[in-house]
Write an enzyme that holds these catalytic residues in place. Structure first.
Site, PDB file in Angstrom:
ATOM      1  N   ASP A   1      68.320  54.460 123.970  1.00  0.00           N
ATOM      2  CA  ASP A   1      69.325  53.456 123.609  1.00  0.00           C
ATOM      3  C   ASP A   1      70.077  53.030 124.875  1.00  0.00           C
ATOM      4  O   ASP A   1      70.494  53.858 125.687  1.00  0.00           O
ATOM      5  CB  ASP A   1      70.302  54.044 122.577  1.00  0.00           C
ATOM      6  CG  ASP A   1      71.150  52.975 121.915  1.00  0.00           C
ATOM      7  OD1 ASP A   1      71.056  52.816 120.699  1.00  0.00           O
ATOM      8  OD2 ASP A   1      71.933  52.299 122.630  1.00  0.00           O
ATOM      9  N   ILE A   2      70.235  51.723 125.008  1.00  0.00           N
ATOM     10  CA  ILE A   2      70.864  51.165 126.219  1.00  0.00           C
ATOM     11  C   ILE A   2      72.393  51.348 126.218  1.00  0.00           C
ATOM     12  O   ILE A   2      73.036  51.252 127.265  1.00  0.00           O
ATOM     13  CB  ILE A   2      70.474  49.682 126.371  1.00  0.00           C
ATOM     14  CG1 ILE A   2      70.499  49.242 127.814  1.00  0.00           C
ATOM     15  CG2 ILE A   2      71.329  48.783 125.508  1.00  0.00           C
ATOM     16  CD1 ILE A   2      69.802  47.915 128.045  1.00  0.00           C
TER      17      ILE A   2
ATOM     18  N   ASN B   1      71.057  53.006 110.008  1.00  0.00           N
ATOM     19  CA  ASN B   1      71.956  52.038 109.371  1.00  0.00           C
ATOM     20  C   ASN B   1      71.173  50.914 108.702  1.00  0.00           C
ATOM     21  O   ASN B   1      70.207  50.412 109.275  1.00  0.00           O
ATOM     22  CB  ASN B   1      72.882  51.420 110.426  1.00  0.00           C
ATOM     23  CG  ASN B   1      73.762  52.446 111.113  1.00  0.00           C
ATOM     24  OD1 ASN B   1      74.164  53.437 110.503  1.00  0.00           O
ATOM     25  ND2 ASN B   1      74.056  52.232 112.380  1.00  0.00           N
TER      26      ASN B   1
ATOM     27  N   GLN C   1      74.773  48.127 110.818  1.00  0.00           N
ATOM     28  CA  GLN C   1      73.502  47.741 111.451  1.00  0.00           C
ATOM     29  C   GLN C   1      73.724  46.457 112.240  1.00  0.00           C
ATOM     30  O   GLN C   1      74.247  45.473 111.698  1.00  0.00           O
ATOM     31  CB  GLN C   1      72.410  47.517 110.398  1.00  0.00           C
ATOM     32  CG  GLN C   1      71.053  47.201 111.029  1.00  0.00           C
ATOM     33  CD  GLN C   1      69.942  47.007 109.998  1.00  0.00           C
ATOM     34  OE1 GLN C   1      70.204  46.897 108.803  1.00  0.00           O
ATOM     35  NE2 GLN C   1      68.707  46.973 110.468  1.00  0.00           N
ATOM     36  N   VAL C   2      73.352  46.478 113.493  1.00  0.00           N
ATOM     37  CA  VAL C   2      73.494  45.305 114.362  1.00  0.00           C
ATOM     38  C   VAL C   2      72.116  44.675 114.614  1.00  0.00           C
ATOM     39  O   VAL C   2      71.960  43.464 114.519  1.00  0.00           O
ATOM     40  CB  VAL C   2      74.171  45.699 115.702  1.00  0.00           C
ATOM     41  CG1 VAL C   2      74.177  44.519 116.663  1.00  0.00           C
ATOM     42  CG2 VAL C   2      75.599  46.188 115.440  1.00  0.00           C
TER      43      VAL C   2
ATOM     44  N   HIS D   1      65.507  51.095 112.496  1.00  0.00           N
ATOM     45  CA  HIS D   1      65.526  52.052 113.604  1.00  0.00           C
ATOM     46  C   HIS D   1      66.293  53.304 113.224  1.00  0.00           C
ATOM     47  O   HIS D   1      67.266  53.247 112.479  1.00  0.00           O
ATOM     48  CB  HIS D   1      66.112  51.437 114.877  1.00  0.00           C
ATOM     49  CG  HIS D   1      67.462  50.808 114.700  1.00  0.00           C
ATOM     50  ND1 HIS D   1      67.635  49.553 114.149  1.00  0.00           N
ATOM     51  CD2 HIS D   1      68.712  51.258 114.998  1.00  0.00           C
ATOM     52  CE1 HIS D   1      68.927  49.257 114.127  1.00  0.00           C
ATOM     53  NE2 HIS D   1      69.603  50.282 114.626  1.00  0.00           N
ATOM     54  N   PHE D   2      65.814  54.421 113.730  1.00  0.00           N
ATOM     55  CA  PHE D   2      66.504  55.709 113.598  1.00  0.00           C
ATOM     56  C   PHE D   2      67.122  56.030 114.954  1.00  0.00           C
ATOM     57  O   PHE D   2      66.450  55.945 115.972  1.00  0.00           O
ATOM     58  CB  PHE D   2      65.518  56.828 113.230  1.00  0.00           C
ATOM     59  CG  PHE D   2      64.987  56.729 111.827  1.00  0.00           C
ATOM     60  CD1 PHE D   2      63.973  55.836 111.511  1.00  0.00           C
ATOM     61  CD2 PHE D   2      65.507  57.528 110.823  1.00  0.00           C
ATOM     62  CE1 PHE D   2      63.484  55.740 110.221  1.00  0.00           C
ATOM     63  CE2 PHE D   2      65.029  57.444 109.526  1.00  0.00           C
ATOM     64  CZ  PHE D   2      64.011  56.542 109.215  1.00  0.00           C
ATOM     65  N   HIS D   3      68.400  56.402 114.922  1.00  0.00           N
ATOM     66  CA  HIS D   3      69.053  56.905 116.134  1.00  0.00           C
ATOM     67  C   HIS D   3      68.912  58.437 116.137  1.00  0.00           C
ATOM     68  O   HIS D   3      69.187  59.075 115.112  1.00  0.00           O
ATOM     69  CB  HIS D   3      70.567  56.640 116.104  1.00  0.00           C
ATOM     70  CG  HIS D   3      70.978  55.204 116.060  1.00  0.00           C
ATOM     71  ND1 HIS D   3      71.468  54.541 117.159  1.00  0.00           N
ATOM     72  CD2 HIS D   3      71.030  54.306 115.047  1.00  0.00           C
ATOM     73  CE1 HIS D   3      71.803  53.295 116.826  1.00  0.00           C
ATOM     74  NE2 HIS D   3      71.542  53.133 115.540  1.00  0.00           N
TER      75      HIS D   3
HETATM   76  P1  AMP Z   1      72.572  49.585 115.036  1.00  0.00           P
HETATM   77  O1  AMP Z   1      74.064  49.421 115.064  1.00  0.00           O
HETATM   78  O2  AMP Z   1      72.155  50.761 114.179  1.00  0.00           O
HETATM   79  O3  AMP Z   1      71.859  48.308 114.656  1.00  0.00           O
HETATM   80  O4  AMP Z   1      72.151  49.981 116.515  1.00  0.00           O
HETATM   81  C1  AMP Z   1      71.508  49.136 117.406  1.00  0.00           C
HETATM   82  C2  AMP Z   1      71.339  49.922 118.695  1.00  0.00           C
HETATM   83  O5  AMP Z   1      70.432  49.229 119.518  1.00  0.00           O
HETATM   84  C3  AMP Z   1      72.640  50.110 119.488  1.00  0.00           C
HETATM   85  O6  AMP Z   1      72.890  51.492 119.650  1.00  0.00           O
HETATM   86  C4  AMP Z   1      72.336  49.415 120.820  1.00  0.00           C
HETATM   87  O7  AMP Z   1      72.899  50.075 121.927  1.00  0.00           O
HETATM   88  C5  AMP Z   1      70.816  49.459 120.852  1.00  0.00           C
HETATM   89  N1  AMP Z   1      70.200  48.415 121.663  1.00  0.00           N
HETATM   90  C6  AMP Z   1      70.396  47.075 121.574  1.00  0.00           C
HETATM   91  N2  AMP Z   1      69.635  46.441 122.486  1.00  0.00           N
HETATM   92  C7  AMP Z   1      68.930  47.390 123.146  1.00  0.00           C
HETATM   93  C8  AMP Z   1      67.979  47.357 124.208  1.00  0.00           C
HETATM   94  N3  AMP Z   1      67.585  46.215 124.776  1.00  0.00           N
HETATM   95  N4  AMP Z   1      67.463  48.541 124.650  1.00  0.00           N
HETATM   96  C9  AMP Z   1      67.844  49.696 124.088  1.00  0.00           C
HETATM   97  N5  AMP Z   1      68.737  49.787 123.083  1.00  0.00           N
HETATM   98  C10 AMP Z   1      69.284  48.651 122.621  1.00  0.00           C
END
Ligand code: AMP
Length: 141
Positions: free
Chosen positions: A33-34, A89, A96-97, A102-104
């Site tokens: 994760d970035i 999420n 969820q963004v 995706h799983f964290h």
């Molecule tokens: P969510 O809130 O569950 O949708 O999490 C989205 C995740 O994607 C966040 O933790 C971001 O930091 C991660 N993310 C977004 N763009 C990138 C990217 N280009 N490379 C790695 N992680 C990313």
């Protein structure tokens, strides 16, 4: 026809934008994760383009389930973490963004990692019976 809106994860999967790839197989891709909540914060995604978990095919779901524990072990080994959260999420109301499943995997080091609010209620007998009835019917449908 898919109603999936393109996301940044499509570009990661196609190699159009770079990622710190941890793992890849026919169905699954994992990368750092970035914006990590802690060191080792890793994202595990299906190659199938679906926004939310309930939309996934059994094949993708099985592939994710098969590899998730292995990836958790890799994160623990690499970071020395002995505790971690797996977070998934669904929907913007649930934080969820990126609208691609995706799983964290988020290692926990003291105060670093995932913070959780857990405002627990109480489950009544009547609510439980009502829910069981509805959910079992949904599972049979
Ligand atoms: P969510 O809130 O569950 O949708 O999490 C989205 C995740 O994607 C966040 O933790 C971001 O930091 C991660 N993310 C977004 N763009 C990138 C990217 N280009 N490379 C790695 N992680 C990313």
């Amino acid at each position: 026809m898919s109603d999936h809106q393109p996301t940044i994860f499509d570009k990661i999967l196609s190699g159009e934008i770079p990622s710190y790839k941890v793992y890849e197989d026919d169905h699954v891709f994992a990368f750092l994760d970035i914006g990590p909540l802690s060191e080792g914060h890793t994202l595990v995604i299906p190659k199938e383009r679906k926004a939310q978990l309930h939309q996934l095919s059994d094949e993708s779901a099985a592939a994710l389930g098969r590899v998730l524990p292995r990836l958790c072990r890799a994160v623990m080994n690499a970071t020395g973490a002995t505790a971690y959260n797996v977070l998934q999420n669904n929907g913007s109301a649930a934080h969820q963004v990126v609208m691609h499943v995706h799983f964290h995997i988020i290692p926990k080091f003291g105060g670093q990692g995932l913070g959780i609010g857990w405002p627990a209620g109480k489950l009544s007998e009547s609510t439980a019976r009502d829910l069981l009835d509805k959910m079992r019917r949904a599972l049979e449908a």
